[in-house]
Motif scaffolding. Structure first.
Motif, mmCIF file in Angstrom:
data_model
loop_
_atom_site.group_PDB
_atom_site.id
_atom_site.type_symbol
_atom_site.label_atom_id
_atom_site.label_comp_id
_atom_site.label_asym_id
_atom_site.label_seq_id
_atom_site.Cartn_x
_atom_site.Cartn_y
_atom_site.Cartn_z
ATOM 1 N N ARG A 34 0.802 -1.484 0.052
ATOM 2 C CA ARG A 34 0.226 0.064 0.351
ATOM 3 C C ARG A 34 0.844 1.051 -0.166
ATOM 4 N NH1 ARG A 34 -4.651 0.359 2.987
ATOM 5 N NH2 ARG A 34 -4.640 -1.463 3.342
ATOM 6 N N SER B 23 -3.165 -7.014 -5.931
ATOM 7 C CA SER B 23 -3.729 -7.579 -5.152
ATOM 8 C C SER B 23 -3.779 -8.549 -5.765
ATOM 9 C CB SER B 23 -5.527 -7.255 -5.230
ATOM 10 O OG SER B 23 -6.039 -7.852 -4.529
ATOM 11 N N TRP C 62 -2.568 5.092 -6.279
ATOM 12 C CA TRP C 62 -2.826 3.994 -6.010
ATOM 13 C C TRP C 62 -4.022 3.886 -6.084
ATOM 14 C CZ3 TRP C 62 -0.191 -0.860 -4.145
ATOM 15 C CH2 TRP C 62 1.601 -0.933 -3.822
ATOM 16 N N GLN D 19 -7.953 1.393 -4.605
ATOM 17 C CA GLN D 19 -8.501 0.564 -3.618
ATOM 18 C C GLN D 19 -9.644 1.021 -4.161
ATOM 19 O OE1 GLN D 19 -6.873 1.352 0.163
ATOM 20 N NE2 GLN D 19 -8.777 1.324 1.193
ATOM 21 N N ASN E 11 -11.769 -1.943 0.708
ATOM 22 C CA ASN E 11 -10.935 -2.331 2.144
ATOM 23 C C ASN E 11 -9.510 -2.774 1.235
ATOM 24 O OD1 ASN E 11 -12.008 -0.819 3.806
ATOM 25 N ND2 ASN E 11 -13.095 -3.509 4.308
ATOM 26 N N GLU E 12 -9.689 -3.265 -0.141
ATOM 27 C CA GLU E 12 -8.451 -3.595 -1.386
ATOM 28 C C GLU E 12 -7.532 -3.331 -1.978
ATOM 29 O OE1 GLU E 12 -5.507 -7.371 -1.960
ATOM 30 O OE2 GLU E 12 -7.162 -7.098 -1.164
ATOM 31 N N VAL E 13 -6.109 -2.830 -1.187
ATOM 32 C CA VAL E 13 -5.311 -2.275 -2.346
ATOM 33 C C VAL E 13 -5.529 -3.340 -3.340
ATOM 34 C CG1 VAL E 13 -3.012 -1.301 -2.515
ATOM 35 C CG2 VAL E 13 -4.336 -1.450 -0.398
#
Length: 429
Positions: free
Chosen positions: A90, A269, A305, A307, A310-312
């Motif tokens: 992250r 991911s 980045w 996202q 809740n997931e990068v």
């Protein structure tokens, strides 16, 4: 004796063999060797690809790139321990998310992707949707597969003086309804995007809802985008909405594409697959579902980045950026319809829906919306862009509206529509 078939002086069989050979070569380039493959109930195949063998590293500027925060790196930049005991990659600067201020409780906090029901990818891999041969056969050209553009036009700012032109980034073959920020320095944006499955008139049209950050000139700009998209031709499927990213480095003239169809975006991911379908979609006057997206700039690396909930998911690396390397000059949220039959010169406008197909004035449960709209600028504060305004470039076809239930409630940006007899243009003379 073998019979050779010629048409107009062309050996048809030889041309067919050449085309199939080129397709196979393209498939090999796009679909990297998988450590594990997962067959989804929706017909997709998700390949679990070694994180350092993903398509991003075919980009010349990324040949020696080290993934930020990767455990496999000798010097990880930043890692955060997850509840599973592993480390998640992250950005260095983490701006805390607010507790959702959405007033309607029928939207779940998180939507899963359909393929996740069938398995999971192991540590050290990333989840990538496999491109099918039929999808390449559907493409106008192998070179143009998964690409978009050009995307430059001028539109009318419908919230202010309608005689004023507003320089916007989308294209002659795109119709859009967007909420814009005034020009400034932006290092982050986010929003909860209501999820629908809009009807499109033909397989080579698309309808999407997204967040985008842009910088540069009208003629030559960089853009990074993320949201959901219905595009049957690209995904060889029906009208299911799919998670997507899109980017360009030169106003979509030569660079940029959707998802991993060209090298550039670095995925981190193993949980989220770009191009995959969702477990639920909204229904008219029924349950409403939404996806939370945020895009943040990391000042330590200049990566952007992405996202999802809740997931990068991954990042657009600094090595491929110029205008967006340190900031974005504009942020937009809204809907987009791509078709050959939009704008002047097409008397029979596409009937493709934007969003739910309902007008923005129909509000919650009918019209598509984006809420919890936030930006981060030089103040380093997460906030709603107070000076935001919307632009609809085909107001006879689609619509938009900023709506607050009362003075202190969260603003909703509604948009969408279904073109009807009022959406007509005269042929070019």
């Amino acid at each position: 004796m073998a019979l050779l078939v010629f048409y107009g002086g062309v050996d048809v069989k030889a041309e067919a063999r050449k085309t199939l050979s080129e397709i196979d070569k393209k498939l090999k380039l796009l679909n990297k060797p998988a450590i594990k493959s997962i067959k989804s109930e929706d017909g997709d195949i998700i390949d679990c690809v070694d994180i350092y063998k993903q398509p991003a590293f075919d980009h010349p500027a990324l040949r020696s790139h080290t993934i930020q925060g990767c455990q496999c790196s000798t010097q990880p930049v930043n890692t955060t321990r997850t509840r599973h005991g592993f480390f998640q990659m992250r950005p260095n600067n983490i701006f805390a998310s607010e507790t959702s201020t959405t007033e309607h409780e029928s939207s779940p906090a998180m939507l899963t992707q359909t393929w996740q029901k069938s398995g999971s990818c192991p540590k050290g891999t990333v989840a990538i949707r496999r491109v099918k041969r039929k999808e390449l056969l559907n493409a106008d050209s192998l070179e143009h597969f998964g690409r978009d553009g050009p995307r430059t036009s001028f539109a009318v700012n419908t919230t202010n003086d309608e005689s004023n032109s507003f320089g916007s980034f989308p294209a002659p073959e795109h119709s859009y309804a967007n909420l814009y920020t005034p020009e400034n320095n932006y290092i982050g944006a986010r929003g909860d995007i209501n999820l629908w499955d809009p009807l499109v008139q033909s397989y080579n049209e698309s309808s999407s809802a997204q967040i985008s950050l842009k910088s540069g000139s009208i003629e030559n700009f960089e853009s990074i985008e993320a949201g959901w998209m219905v595009y049957p031709n690209l995904f060889n499927a029906g009208g299911e909405p799919r998670l997507f990213i899109r980017w360009t480095l030169d106003g979509y003239r030569w660079t940029g594409c959707i998802n991993h169809n060209c090298a550039g975006f670095v995925q981190t991911s193993k949980v989220i697959a770009l191009g995959s379908t969702f477990s639920n979609v909204s229904t008219l006057h029924g349950p409403q579902f939404q996806i939370n997206l945020r895009i943040d700039h990391d000042p330590g690396t200049n990566h952007w980045w992405l996202q999802y909930n809740n997931e990068v998911v991954g990042y657009w690396p600094a090595e491929i950026l110029r205008y967006l390397k340190e900031k974005a000059s504009m942020v937009a949220w809204g809907g987009d319809v791509y078709s050959k039959n939009v704008k002047p010169g097409h008397p029979y406008h596409t009937t493709a829906y934007m969003g739910s197909g309902e007008a923005a004035s129909e509000l919650f449960g009918s019209a598509n919306f984006i809420t919890n709209i936030r930006i981060i600028d030089d103040s380093l504060q997460l906030k709603y862009p107070d000076s935001a305004f919307f632009v609809v470039d085909e107001p006879n076809c689609y619509s938009a509206l900023i709506y607050k239930a009362h003075r202190n409630s969260e603003p909703y940006f509604y948009f969408g529509g279904h073109p009807n007899n009022n959406c007509i243009y005269n042929q070019k003379e």
